[in-house]
Design a protein around this motif. Structure first.
Motif, mmCIF file in Angstrom:
data_model
loop_
_atom_site.group_PDB
_atom_site.id
_atom_site.type_symbol
_atom_site.label_atom_id
_atom_site.label_comp_id
_atom_site.label_asym_id
_atom_site.label_seq_id
_atom_site.Cartn_x
_atom_site.Cartn_y
_atom_site.Cartn_z
ATOM 1 N N VAL A 10 -10.817 21.944 54.850
ATOM 2 C CA VAL A 10 -10.606 22.335 53.466
ATOM 3 C C VAL A 10 -10.496 21.046 52.681
ATOM 4 N N SER A 11 -11.517 20.740 51.918
ATOM 5 C CA SER A 11 -11.504 19.501 51.153
ATOM 6 C C SER A 11 -12.307 19.691 49.875
ATOM 7 N N GLY A 12 -12.227 18.703 49.014
ATOM 8 C CA GLY A 12 -12.958 18.731 47.760
ATOM 9 C C GLY A 12 -12.156 19.385 46.658
ATOM 10 N N GLY A 13 -12.340 18.890 45.466
ATOM 11 C CA GLY A 13 -11.622 19.435 44.331
ATOM 12 C C GLY A 13 -10.182 18.974 44.298
ATOM 13 N N THR A 14 -9.509 19.371 43.260
ATOM 14 C CA THR A 14 -8.109 19.014 43.098
ATOM 15 C C THR A 14 -7.323 20.254 42.704
ATOM 16 N N SER A 15 -6.022 20.151 42.830
ATOM 17 C CA SER A 15 -5.145 21.249 42.464
ATOM 18 C C SER A 15 -3.907 20.700 41.781
ATOM 19 N N GLU A 16 -3.452 21.402 40.760
ATOM 20 C CA GLU A 16 -2.227 21.006 40.070
ATOM 21 C C GLU A 16 -1.120 22.033 40.226
ATOM 22 N N GLY A 17 -1.435 23.186 40.786
ATOM 23 C CA GLY A 17 -0.404 24.205 40.887
ATOM 24 C C GLY A 17 -0.631 25.157 42.040
ATOM 25 N N CYS A 18 0.473 25.600 42.612
ATOM 26 C CA CYS A 18 0.410 26.609 43.661
ATOM 27 C C CYS A 18 1.686 27.434 43.593
ATOM 28 N N VAL A 19 1.642 28.581 44.245
ATOM 29 C CA VAL A 19 2.804 29.448 44.254
ATOM 30 C C VAL A 19 2.856 30.172 45.595
ATOM 31 N N TRP A 20 4.082 30.306 46.116
ATOM 32 C CA TRP A 20 4.311 30.986 47.392
ATOM 33 C C TRP A 20 4.843 32.385 47.130
ATOM 34 N N ALA A 21 4.334 33.359 47.860
ATOM 35 C CA ALA A 21 4.848 34.735 47.800
ATOM 36 C C ALA A 21 4.305 35.501 48.999
ATOM 37 N N ASP A 22 4.941 36.590 49.329
ATOM 38 C CA ASP A 22 4.494 37.433 50.430
ATOM 39 C C ASP A 22 3.668 38.572 49.843
ATOM 40 N N TYR A 23 2.398 38.296 49.519
ATOM 41 C CA TYR A 23 1.579 39.272 48.800
ATOM 42 C C TYR A 23 1.293 40.536 49.610
ATOM 43 N N ASP A 24 1.274 40.437 50.930
ATOM 44 C CA ASP A 24 0.952 41.604 51.755
ATOM 45 C C ASP A 24 2.174 42.208 52.449
ATOM 46 N N LYS A 25 3.345 41.698 52.113
ATOM 47 C CA LYS A 25 4.626 42.229 52.601
ATOM 48 C C LYS A 25 4.716 42.286 54.126
ATOM 49 N N ASP A 26 4.218 41.213 54.796
ATOM 50 C CA ASP A 26 4.319 41.153 56.256
ATOM 51 C C ASP A 26 5.481 40.280 56.724
ATOM 52 N N GLY A 27 6.279 39.762 55.764
ATOM 53 C CA GLY A 27 7.441 38.958 56.102
ATOM 54 C C GLY A 27 7.176 37.464 56.137
ATOM 55 N N PHE A 28 5.929 37.043 55.853
ATOM 56 C CA PHE A 28 5.577 35.615 55.859
ATOM 57 C C PHE A 28 5.073 35.213 54.482
ATOM 58 N N LEU A 29 5.541 34.049 54.002
ATOM 59 C CA LEU A 29 5.114 33.570 52.698
ATOM 60 C C LEU A 29 3.665 33.097 52.742
ATOM 61 N N ASP A 30 2.852 33.632 51.842
ATOM 62 C CA ASP A 30 1.463 33.236 51.670
ATOM 63 C C ASP A 30 1.415 32.272 50.495
ATOM 64 N N ILE A 31 0.284 31.598 50.300
ATOM 65 C CA ILE A 31 0.185 30.639 49.198
ATOM 66 C C ILE A 31 -1.087 30.863 48.393
ATOM 67 N N TYR A 32 -0.935 30.805 47.072
ATOM 68 C CA TYR A 32 -2.058 30.874 46.142
ATOM 69 C C TYR A 32 -2.196 29.487 45.537
ATOM 70 N N ILE A 33 -3.384 28.904 45.613
ATOM 71 C CA ILE A 33 -3.625 27.553 45.106
ATOM 72 C C ILE A 33 -4.567 27.633 43.916
ATOM 73 N N ALA A 34 -4.082 27.187 42.754
ATOM 74 C CA ALA A 34 -4.895 27.110 41.543
ATOM 75 C C ALA A 34 -5.676 25.802 41.596
ATOM 76 N N ARG A 35 -7.002 25.910 41.675
ATOM 77 C CA ARG A 35 -7.851 24.727 41.840
ATOM 78 C C ARG A 35 -8.497 24.341 40.521
ATOM 79 N N ASN A 36 -8.605 23.035 40.285
ATOM 80 C CA ASN A 36 -9.238 22.529 39.072
ATOM 81 C C ASN A 36 -10.750 22.599 39.138
#
Length: 73
Positions: A10-36
């Protein structure tokens, strides 16, 4: 910097923001990465220290627009 998600580089591009949440409610935090550059990424936490990039069928559209932050609601 290059990271690895289940053997895929996973390479290329940049990111300035991300957020952690359990979007599928399986008990593990997932991550959403906002890419530039390119489509934003939603990474599903496999619960074993690895992540898998979620498919586009979860509602992330490939728009190739810049994103600078993210929020869960």
């Amino acid at each position: 910097m290059t990271s690895s998600i289940l053997g895929n580089n996973v390479s290329g591009g940049t990111s300035e923001g991300c957020v952690w949440a359990d979007y599928d409610k399986d008990g593990f935090l997932d991550i959403y990465i906002a890419r530039n550059s390119g489509t934003d990424w939603l990474l599903h936490n496999n619960g074993d220290g690895t992540f898998t990039r979620a498919a586009t069928n979860v509602g992330i559209l490939p728009d190739n627009q810049n994103s600078y932050t993210a929020a869960w609601g």
